[in-house]
Design an enzyme around this catalytic site. Structure first.
Site, short mmCIF file in Angstrom:
data_model
loop_
_atom_site.label_atom_id
_atom_site.label_comp_id
_atom_site.label_asym_id
_atom_site.label_seq_id
_atom_site.Cartn_x
_atom_site.Cartn_y
_atom_site.Cartn_z
N GLU A 165 0.81 -1.22 0.00
CA GLU A 165 0.00 0.00 0.00
C GLU A 165 0.84 1.27 0.00
O GLU A 165 0.41 2.31 -0.50
CB GLU A 165 -0.97 0.02 1.19
CG GLU A 165 -2.11 -0.99 1.10
CD GLU A 165 -1.75 -2.34 1.68
OE1 GLU A 165 -0.56 -2.58 1.99
OE2 GLU A 165 -2.66 -3.18 1.84
N PHE A 200 -11.33 -6.87 14.34
CA PHE A 200 -10.29 -7.38 13.46
C PHE A 200 -9.97 -6.34 12.38
O PHE A 200 -10.85 -5.80 11.73
CB PHE A 200 -10.76 -8.68 12.79
CG PHE A 200 -9.74 -9.22 11.82
CD1 PHE A 200 -8.48 -9.61 12.25
CD2 PHE A 200 -10.04 -9.30 10.47
CE1 PHE A 200 -7.54 -10.09 11.35
CE2 PHE A 200 -9.10 -9.78 9.56
CZ PHE A 200 -7.85 -10.18 10.00
N GLN A 201 -8.71 -6.07 12.21
CA GLN A 201 -8.21 -5.09 11.24
C GLN A 201 -8.79 -3.71 11.44
O GLN A 201 -9.07 -2.98 10.49
CB GLN A 201 -8.41 -5.58 9.80
CG GLN A 201 -7.54 -6.80 9.53
CD GLN A 201 -7.40 -7.13 8.06
OE1 GLN A 201 -8.32 -6.93 7.28
NE2 GLN A 201 -6.24 -7.65 7.68
N LYS A 255 -17.40 -0.33 6.61
CA LYS A 255 -17.94 -1.32 5.68
C LYS A 255 -19.46 -1.17 5.50
O LYS A 255 -19.97 -1.33 4.39
CB LYS A 255 -17.59 -2.73 6.17
CG LYS A 255 -17.91 -3.79 5.14
CD LYS A 255 -17.18 -5.09 5.45
CE LYS A 255 -17.60 -6.14 4.42
NZ LYS A 255 -16.75 -7.34 4.48
N MET A 269 24.57 8.35 1.13
CA MET A 269 24.51 9.69 1.70
C MET A 269 24.86 9.68 3.18
O MET A 269 25.54 10.57 3.68
CB MET A 269 23.11 10.30 1.48
CG MET A 269 23.00 11.74 1.93
SD MET A 269 24.22 12.80 1.13
CE MET A 269 23.28 13.41 -0.26
#
Ligand SMILES: Cc1ncc(C[n+]2csc(CCOP(=O)(O)OP(=O)(O)O)c2C)c(N)n1
Lengths: 583, 170
Positions: free
Chosen positions: A69, A131-132, A181, A497
């Protein structure tokens, strides 16, 4: 309008409005906003949206399934930077959302319009550690311009309208919209508002004329002027005005990293980038200027060095759309809150009506000779005689062989600075780099976004061997969608760097910056079904670049470069600009 | 307090607005000395009174950063003009019988009120400006203060200048 289900059209004709699902409202709203591409990754909380997307909107949107993502947000960001249109992401709840944080922070720091839609657990479960579940609105509050949790399906269309409005106006920035949802599954009537008013949000784009007049007066008298242009010039589409303004006055221009491309790098008035790794000439110009015109730039510490000594002899005019940028790091003489486009247009009018003082113009000639002396005294340079590949040589060759027409993205570190120094950007929206946040892993997904927007352009990610491994999984994405992105890895086996700082400032103690344990990038490309090429000698550089440009699909080029080459000039952090370390 | 600043902000009465304001202060290392918030007569808006301190440059940033937050309608620096500020404080003091008279005397001087009496302590309610609150706390401390609960400052400009959405001024 293609692809509206006929039943809905009928219902609308009847005057009775059919109710449609939140998922459909979302996708129809995106269509109404002119969205053509969505970057994303599925999951349970957004499964309904994905289902509707595939069943009913597959002709309307190009969907790019990334492999992480974070890459979806960087890709949307690259798409936005390359096109000027907002980039769109769709990801699931919980981990899907938390993976977007770096992308949002990147877009926030660089003022890029990105809109991220996240799934969320159903409203009755919010707060239950479902959940999630993650409080993504809470998590992303400080790294978005604004964010929303949509509480009911009825609010969805107007929230989306507002999200686009806020993302793309004023000082642009990323917006996150969290979609529980049940909000996605429930139905509501759909009507997409034409216009939206947000009474508490009224960005000021128009310049205050008395301030413009004061600025014009300073400009008329200036003997040693410098224009310091930033990303705001690109954002507001003011590059033509900047060109006109600088050439009519014969004023030299330097730009920030974010501003590269806002003024043609090949133009004689261009001094190069300023700041920590800016040119000697640009930094000396700032140090000696009597007038500094900052346009769409924010006096970042990487630009100013020691702030008390920055442009200490200069009067400063500061044009910026964000009032918080003005007087934040530096006290300026004439602040003008407006977008760069309006500010420059008004200044042009003022100066066309009444030009510069002839005496000042005489002095300006001397100033130009001085600038030429500085240029000749210290040009950007590297050793061109070595067999071992100098990373700067690679960038220079990329410039030459693409005739300056590529869109260049970068990772972060030395690769980014060499890209900024040795590729000459004549056009806006052709240099895409994580400036403010400095997020390694940005360049490759950003290149994906740019390539999706412009399938026929050459898009090259100039990468380090460290950074590229932060989103290397996206090789699968470019192979899947046949995106011919080229990745030029300046492979020095170091987190270069950081190693350079350790060499300079930490007694050559190279604490955890050796990354020679790495994949064989050629084999890795092949493992994903892409093409891998390698150059180990200067004499091979040109050929592999040509071959990569001939190749239709994605290519990794592994340039095995001088391990210890440094980026110079360099202003040590916190030092005044004039204290540059030269080569 | 040095450079005490009182800011009045009219904010939309939406979820998360307080978090946005508080997060902006903490994220940018600005001080909040007190913050009070409650709905206005128009239930769509709430009023925040924020007391902070700092130098002028920081204060200018605070005001600008507040204005930049999307849900904020109006931000006003009350310290720039004439304003009335009040704070309500509940103070629980030790008050054994011999000290009770002393406590009552202080209460009277400050037009405070006794709101609860127990065997060996009193709870006093007092409303006032910063100066008055400091003063009564100092006097009562000789009796022994057990606990102090403060609401934080609320403030309003004097005269006709208002703070409603749509009012002129900044
Ligand atoms: C996500 C992230 N982590 C850490 C850093 C700190 N950092 C800045 S440059 C750099 C080294 C980058 O190494 P590489 O990608 O190999 O590029 P090089 O400098 O060698 O060109 C690091 C670790 C960063 N910018 N971003």
């Amino acid at each position: 309008m293609p692809h509206i289900k006929t039943s809905i059209v009928f219902a609308e004709r009847d005057g009775t409005k059919l109710k449609i699902s939140g998922a459909e409202i979302l996708l129809r709203s995106l269509k109404a906003e002119g969205v053509d591409t969505i970057f994303g990754y599925p999951g349970g909380a957004v499964i309904d949206i994905f289902d509707t997307l595939v069943r009913e909107f597959s002709e309307d949107f190009k969907f790019i399934l990334v492999r992480h993502e974070q890459a979806a947000v960087h890709a949307a960001d690259g798409y936005a930077r390359a096109t000027g249109r907002p980039g769109i992401c769709l990801v699931t709840s919980g981990p899907g959302g938390t993976n977007t944080v770096t992308g949002l922070a990147t877009a926030y720091m660089d003022s890029i319009p990105v809109i991220v839609f996240t799934g969320q657990v159903p409203t009755p479960l919010i707060g239950n550690d479902a959940f999630q579940e993650a409080d993504i609105v809470g998590i992303t509050r400080p790294c978005t311009k604004h964010n929303y949790l949509v509480a009911q399906t009825e609010d969805l269309a107007s929230t989306i309208k507002e999200a686009f409005f806020i993302a793309t106006t004023g000082r642009p920035g990323p917006i996150l919209v969290d979609l529980p949802k049940d909000v996605v599954q429930n139905k509501a009537q759909f009507e997409y508002p034409d216009k939206i008013e947000v009474p508490t949000y009224k960005p000021n784009v128009k310049a205050h004329l008395p301030s413009v007049k004061r600025a014009a007066e300073l400009i008329r008298q200036a003997e040693r002027p410098v224009i310091y242009a930033g990303g705001g010039v690109i954002t507001s589409g003011a590059h033509k005005e900047l060109y006109k303004f600088a050439s009519m006055l014969n004023f030299p221009v330097t730009s920030t990293l974010m501003g590269l491309g806002c003024f043609p790098a090949t133009h004689p008035l261009f001094l190069g980038m300023l700041g920590m790794h800016g040119t000697f000439r640009a930094n000396m110009a700032i140090d000696n200027a009597d007038l500094l015109l900052a346009i769409g730039a924010r006096f970042d510490d990487r630009v100013t060095g020691r702030v008390e000594e920055f442009a200490r002899d200069a009067k400063i005019i500061h044009i910026d759309i964000d009032p918080t940028s003005i007087q934040k790091n530096i006290v300026v003489d004439v602040p003008i809150v407006c977008d760069a486009h309006d500010g420059l247009s008004r200044l042009i009018e003022e100066l066309e009506a009444k030009g510069r003082s002839p005496k000042a113009d005489e002095k300006l000639k001397e100033w130009h000779s001085k600038l030429t002396v500085w240029r000749n005294q210290q040009r950007q340079r590297f050793d061109r005689t070595t067999e071992i590949i100098k990373p700067q040589f690679v960038v220079e060759k990329l410039y030459e062989l693409t005739k300056g027409n590529a869109i260049i993205t970068t990772e972060v570190g030395q690769n980014q600075m060499w890209a900024a120094q040795y590729y000459l950007f004549d056009n806006p929206r052709t240099f895409l780099s994580s400036g403010g946040l400095g997020a390694m892993g940005y360049g490759f997904p950003a290149a994906i976004g740019a390539q999706v927007a412009y399938p026929d352009k050459i898009v090259i990610d100039i990468a380090g061997d460290g950074s590229i491994q932060m989103n290397i999984q996206e090789l699968a994405t470019v192979v899947q969608y046949k995106l011919p992105v080229k990745i030029a890895i300046l492979n020095n086996g170091y987190l270069g760097m950081v190693r350079q700082w350790q060499e300079r400032f930490y007694d050559q103690v190279y604490a955890h910056t050796d990354i020679t344990v790495a994949p064989d990038f050629v084999k890795l490309a092949e493992a994903y079904g892409a093409v891998g090429l390698r150059a180990t000698k200067s004499s091979e550089v040109e050929n592999v670049i040509k071959e990569s440009l001939k190749t239709k699909g994605p290519v990794i080029i592994d340039f095995v470069v001088d391990r210890e080459e440094g980026v110079y000039p360099m202003v040590p952090a916190g030092a005044p600009l004039k204290d540059m370390i030269l080569v | 307090m040095e450079n005490r600043k009182v800011i009045s902000a009219l904010v939309e009465n939406k979820p998360g607005v307080l978090a946005r304001v508080a997060g902006m202060f903490s994220g940018r290392s600005f001080n909040i000395d007190s913050l009070s918030v409650a709905p206005t007569m128009n239930p769509e808006f709430s009023r925040m009174t924020i007391v902070t301190h700092g130098n002028e440059a920081i204060f200018e940033q605070i005001i600008k950063q507040l204005r930049k937050l999307i849900n904020i309608s109006k931000v006003q620096d009350l310290t720039r003009g004439d304003y009335v500020d009040r704070e309500l404080v509940l103070i629980k003091v030790k008050a054994a019988s011999i000290k009770r008279a002393e406590a009552l005397r202080i209460v009277e001087i400050f037009r405070a009120r006794i709101v609860d009496v127990a065997q060996d302590n009193l709870t006093i309610e007092v409303t006032g400006s910063q100066g008055k609150i400091e003063a009564i706390l100092e006097l009562l401390s000789s009796l022994g203060i057990l606990e102090v609960i403060r609401t934080g400052t609320v403030a309003i400009p004097r005269g006709r200048k208002g703070l409603k959405a749509g009012d002129s001024g900044d």
